[in-house]
Design a protein around this motif. Structure first.
Motif, mmCIF file in Angstrom:
data_model
loop_
_atom_site.group_PDB
_atom_site.id
_atom_site.type_symbol
_atom_site.label_atom_id
_atom_site.label_comp_id
_atom_site.label_asym_id
_atom_site.label_seq_id
_atom_site.Cartn_x
_atom_site.Cartn_y
_atom_site.Cartn_z
ATOM 1 N N UNK A 209 61.494 89.706 51.985
ATOM 2 C CA UNK A 209 60.566 90.658 52.010
ATOM 3 C C UNK A 209 61.381 92.120 52.690
ATOM 4 N N UNK A 210 61.889 91.891 53.712
ATOM 5 C CA UNK A 210 62.632 92.707 54.424
ATOM 6 C C UNK A 210 63.740 93.631 53.561
ATOM 7 N N UNK A 211 64.229 92.788 52.712
ATOM 8 C CA UNK A 211 65.400 93.362 51.886
ATOM 9 C C UNK A 211 64.812 93.812 50.336
ATOM 10 N N UNK A 212 63.584 93.762 50.308
ATOM 11 C CA UNK A 212 62.818 94.285 49.153
ATOM 12 C C UNK A 212 62.848 93.122 48.084
ATOM 13 N N UNK A 213 62.638 91.715 48.568
ATOM 14 C CA UNK A 213 62.774 90.655 47.481
ATOM 15 C C UNK A 213 61.504 89.687 47.961
ATOM 16 N N UNK A 214 60.721 89.449 46.740
ATOM 17 C CA UNK A 214 59.577 88.462 47.159
ATOM 18 C C UNK A 214 60.076 87.215 46.604
ATOM 19 N N UNK A 215 59.955 86.335 47.636
ATOM 20 C CA UNK A 215 60.112 84.960 47.280
ATOM 21 C C UNK A 215 58.815 84.141 46.714
ATOM 22 N N UNK A 216 58.744 84.218 45.511
ATOM 23 C CA UNK A 216 57.554 83.620 44.841
ATOM 24 C C UNK A 216 57.390 82.262 45.140
ATOM 25 N N UNK A 217 58.684 81.557 44.923
ATOM 26 C CA UNK A 217 58.347 79.887 45.182
ATOM 27 C C UNK A 217 59.781 79.523 45.357
ATOM 28 N N UNK A 218 59.917 78.193 45.903
ATOM 29 C CA UNK A 218 61.134 77.633 46.136
ATOM 30 C C UNK A 218 61.182 76.148 46.087
ATOM 31 N N UNK A 219 62.140 75.587 45.936
ATOM 32 C CA UNK A 219 62.237 74.125 45.971
ATOM 33 C C UNK A 219 63.203 73.492 47.132
ATOM 34 N N UNK A 246 61.743 87.972 43.024
ATOM 35 C CA UNK A 246 61.184 89.048 42.374
ATOM 36 C C UNK A 246 61.535 90.167 42.929
ATOM 37 N N UNK A 247 61.995 91.483 42.451
ATOM 38 C CA UNK A 247 62.069 92.752 42.985
ATOM 39 C C UNK A 247 60.640 93.197 43.474
ATOM 40 N N UNK A 248 60.477 93.345 44.966
ATOM 41 C CA UNK A 248 59.253 93.825 45.278
ATOM 42 C C UNK A 248 58.863 94.953 44.881
ATOM 43 N N UNK A 249 59.449 95.793 44.462
ATOM 44 C CA UNK A 249 59.466 97.352 44.027
ATOM 45 C C UNK A 249 58.431 97.118 42.828
ATOM 46 N N UNK A 300 72.397 87.680 45.696
ATOM 47 C CA UNK A 300 73.233 87.699 46.800
ATOM 48 C C UNK A 300 73.506 88.708 48.021
ATOM 49 N N UNK A 301 73.794 89.952 47.419
ATOM 50 C CA UNK A 301 74.111 90.905 48.323
ATOM 51 C C UNK A 301 73.080 91.439 48.822
ATOM 52 N N UNK A 302 71.674 91.341 48.361
ATOM 53 C CA UNK A 302 70.471 92.012 48.977
ATOM 54 C C UNK A 302 70.161 91.004 49.876
ATOM 55 N N UNK A 303 70.141 89.754 49.897
ATOM 56 C CA UNK A 303 69.652 88.845 50.952
ATOM 57 C C UNK A 303 70.681 88.689 52.100
ATOM 58 N N UNK A 304 71.830 88.550 51.748
ATOM 59 C CA UNK A 304 72.841 88.358 52.896
ATOM 60 C C UNK A 304 73.268 89.604 53.672
ATOM 61 N N UNK A 305 73.032 90.858 52.799
ATOM 62 C CA UNK A 305 73.514 91.882 53.227
ATOM 63 C C UNK A 305 75.173 92.232 53.083
#
Ligand SMILES: Nc1ncnc2c1ncn2[C@@H]1O[C@H](COP(=O)(O)OP(=O)(O)O)[C@@H](O)[C@H]1O
Ligand SMILES: [Mg+2]
Length: 308
Positions: A209-219, A246-249, A300-305
């Motif tokens: 969320x901090x980097x603009x991504x919604x983690x809708x679900x995960x396994x 998902x892009x949060x925007x 990758x770039x969004x999440x890891x910075x």
């Protein structure tokens, strides 16, 4: 660059015994308690592996899982993961030589060999995919009753633990109720897997969320350390192969329909449009390969910075 070549077949020149080959990864024995976990550039969709791969995908998934193992360990006291180190053991480096080792090194991690629990531990923070399909039919997800009136893509009041069976190669996983999961692994283990999964999901969702991504679900997958009796986080974690990002925007404006996502969406759409969904022997065209690679990189770039 080794990460821009495409490696769909992992070849260790017989240097280590192979334990198993999944849709994406090949596992080898390093010693009694350690495995080499090598991610190829293979891509699967609708449970079928494509004939060609996505250049550098294995390296990217390996780097992303490593990022998360380290991040989660820093956030969750006491969390145990199978991650030991990235790359190849030094003896294997020497044995293979630099040219063979280079493309494998970036796709590999050394992990603790554990007894894998035969369930997939899925957490859903948002309602979509097979969860949405079930909800429309019965107002439940994995048999768990939910309030009326939810719309596709909506955030759930609290994240749900929605396990599935872990099918043999070639079979499809099936969603099961938490009670059915407890029948497979035992109530105590199911409770522990649920607890850890929800804890990991919320730490990861917050970071995303901090980097603009919604983690809708995960396994997630978990394994047993027989020596300590501890339930340990294994496999890949929080990658576009194992998660819906998902892009949060654009999340809100897309409520009620499919969300754009940082994963195999281009590939899935192309397969569906061309009536190739579920077919064997598919060669993915160059532009779909390229756009899929770009989406993985963006995630990758969004999440890891970090730049890929
Ligand atoms: N630490 C571990 N010890 C033993 N097996 C593991 C470990 N971590 C992951 N695995 C297994 O390795 C396999 C990973 O390969 P992958 O290609 O992702 O398989 P799949 O086609 O099942 O998704 C999975 O079957 C997973 O359960
Ligand atoms: Mg897998």
């Amino acid at each position: 660059m080794s990460s821009s070549t495409t490696i769909t077949t992992i070849d260790l020149k017989g240097a280590l015994p192979k334990v198993a080959s999944g849709k994406v990864r090949d596992l080898y024995t390093i010693d009694e308690s350690t495995l080499l976990f090598v991610a190829s550039d293979r891509i699967s969709a609708y449970d079928v592996i494509m004939d060609n791969g996505i250049p550098g995908k294995g390296a990217l998934l390996t780097a992303m899982s490593k990022y998360w193992f380290q991040y989660l360990s820093s956030q969750i006291p006491g969390l145990q993961t199978h991650f030991i180190a990235s790359g190849l053991p030094p003896t294997l480096e020497t044995q293979l030589g630099p040219d063979v080792a280079a493309p494998l090194r970036i796709r590999s991690m050394q992990v603790r060999r554990l007894q894998v629990y035969p369930i997939e531990s899925i957490v859903r923070g948002y309602i979509t995919g097979s969860g949405w399909a079930e909800y429309k039919k019965s107002q439940t997800v994995n048999g768990i009753p939910l309030p009326a009136g939810l719309i596709e893509g909506q955030k759930l009041a609290t994240p749900l633990w929605t396990p599935s069976t872990k099918a043999e190669l070639g079979d499809k996983d099936e969603n099961i109720s938490p009670a059915a999961a407890a029948k497979i692994v035992g109530q105590d283990v199911a409770d522990e897997i649920e607890r850890q999964s929800l804890q990991i999901y919320s730490a990861a969702a917050k970071r995303a969320e901090e980097v603009g991504i919604v983690l809708a679900d995960t396994k997630f997958e978990f394994g047993l350390d027989k020596e300590t009796g501890k339930v340990v986080l294994i496999d890949e974690v929080l990658t576009p192969d194992s998660s819906r990002f998902w892009p949060k925007e654009t999340w809100e404006e897309n409520l009620g329909r499919a969300q754009p996502s940082f994963d195999k969406q281009f590939l899935r759409d192309w397969l569906t449009e061309n009536k190739l969904k579920g077919k064997e022997g598919v060669v993915v065209p160059e532009d779909v390969v390229k756009r899929t690679a770009e989406k993985y990189q963006e995630a990758y770039e969004k999440i890891t910075g970090q730049k890929w």
